[in-house]
Design a protein around this motif. Structure first.
Motif, mmCIF file in Angstrom:
data_model
loop_
_atom_site.group_PDB
_atom_site.id
_atom_site.type_symbol
_atom_site.label_atom_id
_atom_site.label_comp_id
_atom_site.label_asym_id
_atom_site.label_seq_id
_atom_site.Cartn_x
_atom_site.Cartn_y
_atom_site.Cartn_z
ATOM 1 N N ARG A 35 0.909 -1.219 -0.176
ATOM 2 C CA ARG A 35 0.130 0.146 -0.057
ATOM 3 C C ARG A 35 0.918 1.307 -0.118
ATOM 4 O O ARG A 35 0.610 2.212 -0.812
ATOM 5 C CB ARG A 35 -0.809 0.143 1.163
ATOM 6 N N ILE A 36 1.952 1.430 0.996
ATOM 7 C CA ILE A 36 2.738 2.509 0.763
ATOM 8 C C ILE A 36 3.475 2.516 -0.515
ATOM 9 O O ILE A 36 3.541 3.661 -1.164
ATOM 10 C CB ILE A 36 3.905 2.322 1.936
ATOM 11 N N ASN A 37 4.065 1.325 -1.125
ATOM 12 C CA ASN A 37 4.864 1.399 -2.295
ATOM 13 C C ASN A 37 3.794 2.221 -3.291
ATOM 14 O O ASN A 37 4.096 2.965 -4.215
ATOM 15 C CB ASN A 37 4.955 0.138 -2.764
ATOM 16 N N GLY A 38 2.331 1.587 -3.312
ATOM 17 C CA GLY A 38 1.420 2.198 -4.250
ATOM 18 C C GLY A 38 1.156 3.861 -4.131
ATOM 19 O O GLY A 38 1.081 4.389 -5.149
ATOM 20 N N LEU A 39 1.290 4.281 -3.045
ATOM 21 C CA LEU A 39 1.128 5.664 -2.734
ATOM 22 C C LEU A 39 2.423 6.442 -3.227
ATOM 23 O O LEU A 39 2.124 7.345 -3.847
ATOM 24 C CB LEU A 39 0.799 5.798 -1.075
ATOM 25 N N LEU A 40 3.071 6.056 -2.683
ATOM 26 C CA LEU A 40 4.556 6.642 -3.254
ATOM 27 C C LEU A 40 4.741 6.563 -4.939
ATOM 28 O O LEU A 40 5.150 7.816 -5.629
ATOM 29 C CB LEU A 40 5.895 5.789 -2.879
ATOM 30 N N LYS A 41 4.373 5.468 -5.444
ATOM 31 C CA LYS A 41 4.271 5.678 -6.916
ATOM 32 C C LYS A 41 3.245 6.337 -7.728
ATOM 33 O O LYS A 41 3.603 7.145 -8.593
ATOM 34 C CB LYS A 41 3.984 4.247 -7.610
ATOM 35 N N ASP A 42 2.195 6.674 -6.879
ATOM 36 C CA ASP A 42 0.994 7.685 -7.295
ATOM 37 C C ASP A 42 1.622 8.989 -7.235
ATOM 38 O O ASP A 42 1.626 9.912 -7.938
ATOM 39 C CB ASP A 42 -0.497 7.501 -6.772
ATOM 40 N N GLU A 43 2.224 9.293 -5.807
ATOM 41 C CA GLU A 43 2.373 10.831 -5.388
ATOM 42 C C GLU A 43 3.743 11.296 -6.197
ATOM 43 O O GLU A 43 3.762 12.530 -6.707
ATOM 44 C CB GLU A 43 2.682 10.804 -4.028
#
Length: 54
Positions: A35-43
């Motif tokens: 989830r954190i990796n996904g957020l970082l990729k999006d941001e």
């Protein structure tokens, strides 16, 4: 969970492959990391491929 099976672990060990699991072998920790990796990729728009470090 097949990634924790003795046969799989033995195959990795005999092939000198590092076993990638969470520190406490808790499968739910992976969901948090993903989830954190996904957020970082999006941001930071990290879904694209970079040609070089610059």
């Amino acid at each position: 969970m097949q990634y924790c099976s003795n046969a799989y672990v033995q195959l990795l060990l005999t092939s000198h492959i590092s076993i990638s699991m969470t520190e406490k072998s808790d499968p739910y920790e992976n969901a948090v990391a993903e989830r954190i990796n996904g957020l970082l990729k999006d941001e930071f728009n990290l879904v694209r491929t970079f040609q070089n470090i610059q």
